[in-house]
Design a protein around this motif. Sequence first.
Motif, PDB file in Angstrom:
ATOM      1  N   UNK A 167       0.934  -1.238   0.006  1.00 25.00           N
ATOM      2  CA  UNK A 167      -0.018   0.061  -0.089  1.00 25.00           C
ATOM      3  C   UNK A 167       0.961   1.204  -0.063  1.00 25.00           C
ATOM      4  N   UNK A 168       0.769   2.332  -0.800  1.00 21.95           N
ATOM      5  CA  UNK A 168       1.336   3.380  -1.125  1.00 21.95           C
ATOM      6  C   UNK A 168       0.303   4.526  -0.786  1.00 21.95           C
ATOM      7  N   UNK A 169       1.244   5.534  -0.191  1.00 20.09           N
ATOM      8  CA  UNK A 169       0.236   6.800   0.130  1.00 20.09           C
ATOM      9  C   UNK A 169       0.911   7.724   1.053  1.00 20.09           C
ATOM     10  N   UNK A 170       0.089   8.774   1.592  1.00 19.57           N
ATOM     11  CA  UNK A 170       0.250   9.643   2.582  1.00 19.57           C
ATOM     12  C   UNK A 170      -0.037   9.510   4.032  1.00 19.57           C
ATOM     13  N   UNK A 171       0.601   9.616   5.024  1.00 19.12           N
ATOM     14  CA  UNK A 171       0.123   9.490   6.345  1.00 19.12           C
ATOM     15  C   UNK A 171      -0.682  10.875   6.590  1.00 19.12           C
ATOM     16  N   UNK A 172      -1.954  10.682   7.034  1.00 18.12           N
ATOM     17  CA  UNK A 172      -2.680  12.027   7.151  1.00 18.12           C
ATOM     18  C   UNK A 172      -2.989  12.170   8.477  1.00 18.12           C
ATOM     19  N   UNK A 173      -2.780  11.007   9.340  1.00 22.54           N
ATOM     20  CA  UNK A 173      -3.205  10.931  10.756  1.00 22.54           C
ATOM     21  C   UNK A 173      -2.366   9.815  11.451  1.00 22.54           C
ATOM     22  N   UNK A 174      -1.812  10.268  12.878  1.00 28.34           N
ATOM     23  CA  UNK A 174      -1.306   9.256  13.608  1.00 28.34           C
ATOM     24  C   UNK A 174      -1.888   9.457  14.886  1.00 28.34           C
ATOM     25  N   UNK A 175      -2.454   8.224  15.516  1.00 26.54           N
ATOM     26  CA  UNK A 175      -3.177   8.101  16.838  1.00 26.54           C
ATOM     27  C   UNK A 175      -2.287   7.139  17.760  1.00 26.54           C
ATOM     28  N   UNK A 176      -1.274   7.355  18.424  1.00 28.13           N
ATOM     29  CA  UNK A 176      -0.533   6.470  19.169  1.00 28.13           C
ATOM     30  C   UNK A 176      -1.185   5.855  20.331  1.00 28.13           C
ATOM     31  N   UNK A 177      -2.012   6.498  20.703  1.00 28.52           N
ATOM     32  CA  UNK A 177      -3.015   6.223  21.880  1.00 28.52           C
ATOM     33  C   UNK A 177      -3.901   4.891  21.417  1.00 28.52           C
ATOM     34  N   UNK A 178      -4.153   4.975  20.092  1.00 31.73           N
ATOM     35  CA  UNK A 178      -5.238   3.837  19.738  1.00 31.73           C
ATOM     36  C   UNK A 178      -4.353   2.946  18.810  1.00 31.73           C
ATOM     37  N   UNK A 179      -3.179   3.154  18.444  1.00 31.94           N
ATOM     38  CA  UNK A 179      -2.206   2.454  17.536  1.00 31.94           C
ATOM     39  C   UNK A 179      -2.826   2.418  16.174  1.00 31.94           C
ATOM     40  N   UNK A 180      -3.270   3.647  15.830  1.00 31.45           N
ATOM     41  CA  UNK A 180      -3.774   3.875  14.480  1.00 31.45           C
ATOM     42  C   UNK A 180      -3.008   4.772  13.758  1.00 31.45           C
ATOM     43  N   UNK A 223      -6.667  -5.205   9.896  1.00 33.24           N
ATOM     44  CA  UNK A 223      -5.547  -4.735   8.995  1.00 33.24           C
ATOM     45  C   UNK A 223      -4.244  -4.047   9.767  1.00 33.24           C
ATOM     46  N   UNK A 224      -3.243  -4.603   9.636  1.00 34.54           N
ATOM     47  CA  UNK A 224      -1.908  -4.133  10.506  1.00 34.54           C
ATOM     48  C   UNK A 224      -0.937  -4.085   9.678  1.00 34.54           C
ATOM     49  N   UNK A 225      -0.335  -2.733   9.914  1.00 34.73           N
ATOM     50  CA  UNK A 225       1.133  -2.437   9.352  1.00 34.73           C
ATOM     51  C   UNK A 225       2.236  -3.568   9.708  1.00 34.73           C
ATOM     52  N   UNK A 226       2.744  -4.341   8.694  1.00 42.17           N
ATOM     53  CA  UNK A 226       3.857  -5.372   9.249  1.00 42.17           C
ATOM     54  C   UNK A 226       5.054  -4.815   8.733  1.00 42.17           C
ATOM     55  N   UNK A 227       5.217  -3.754   7.699  1.00 40.96           N
ATOM     56  CA  UNK A 227       6.351  -3.595   7.119  1.00 40.96           C
ATOM     57  C   UNK A 227       6.366  -2.151   6.541  1.00 40.96           C
ATOM     58  N   UNK A 228       7.320  -1.449   6.798  1.00 37.83           N
ATOM     59  CA  UNK A 228       7.243   0.150   6.346  1.00 37.83           C
ATOM     60  C   UNK A 228       8.570   0.057   5.492  1.00 37.83           C
ATOM     61  N   UNK A 229       8.370   0.585   4.010  1.00 36.13           N
ATOM     62  CA  UNK A 229       9.569   0.641   3.408  1.00 36.13           C
ATOM     63  C   UNK A 229      10.850   0.776   3.985  1.00 36.13           C
ATOM     64  N   UNK A 230      11.708  -0.289   3.922  1.00 37.98           N
ATOM     65  CA  UNK A 230      13.012  -0.432   4.503  1.00 37.98           C
ATOM     66  C   UNK A 230      13.006  -0.658   5.809  1.00 37.98           C
ATOM     67  N   UNK A 281      -0.852  -6.765   6.583  1.00 35.85           N
ATOM     68  CA  UNK A 281      -1.510  -8.065   6.997  1.00 35.85           C
ATOM     69  C   UNK A 281      -2.677  -7.972   7.813  1.00 35.85           C
ATOM     70  N   UNK A 282      -3.680  -9.197   7.592  1.00 33.18           N
ATOM     71  CA  UNK A 282      -4.700  -9.226   8.420  1.00 33.18           C
ATOM     72  C   UNK A 282      -4.311 -10.039   9.854  1.00 33.18           C
TER      73      UNK A 282
END
Length: 75
Positions: free
Chosen positions: A1-14, A63-70, A57-58
């Motif tokens: 999945x490619x795109x731009x991060x538009x929001x980060x919520x560390x408290x909810x891990x989103x 839906x969970x991020x398991x790899x970020x470029x590099x 990956x699910x």
Amino acid sequence: VQGKIVKMDKASHQVTLQPGIPGQTVGSTAAPIEYRLDHEPSWNNLKVGDQVTFKIDQLNGVPTIVHVEGLLVTK
């Protein structure tokens, strides 16, 4: 999945990503999508506005991020 991060919520891990290909107009057709990010060190390396490539990956039906470029994201 490619795109731009538009929001980060560390408290909810989103992390909310606006899908799109770097170099093209981001978000012109696709709605933002939320993904779970449990890898604590990644929160220090990523920021809103970053153009990223994620591998998703699910995990337990979420839906969970398991790899970020590099960057390998593991628990």
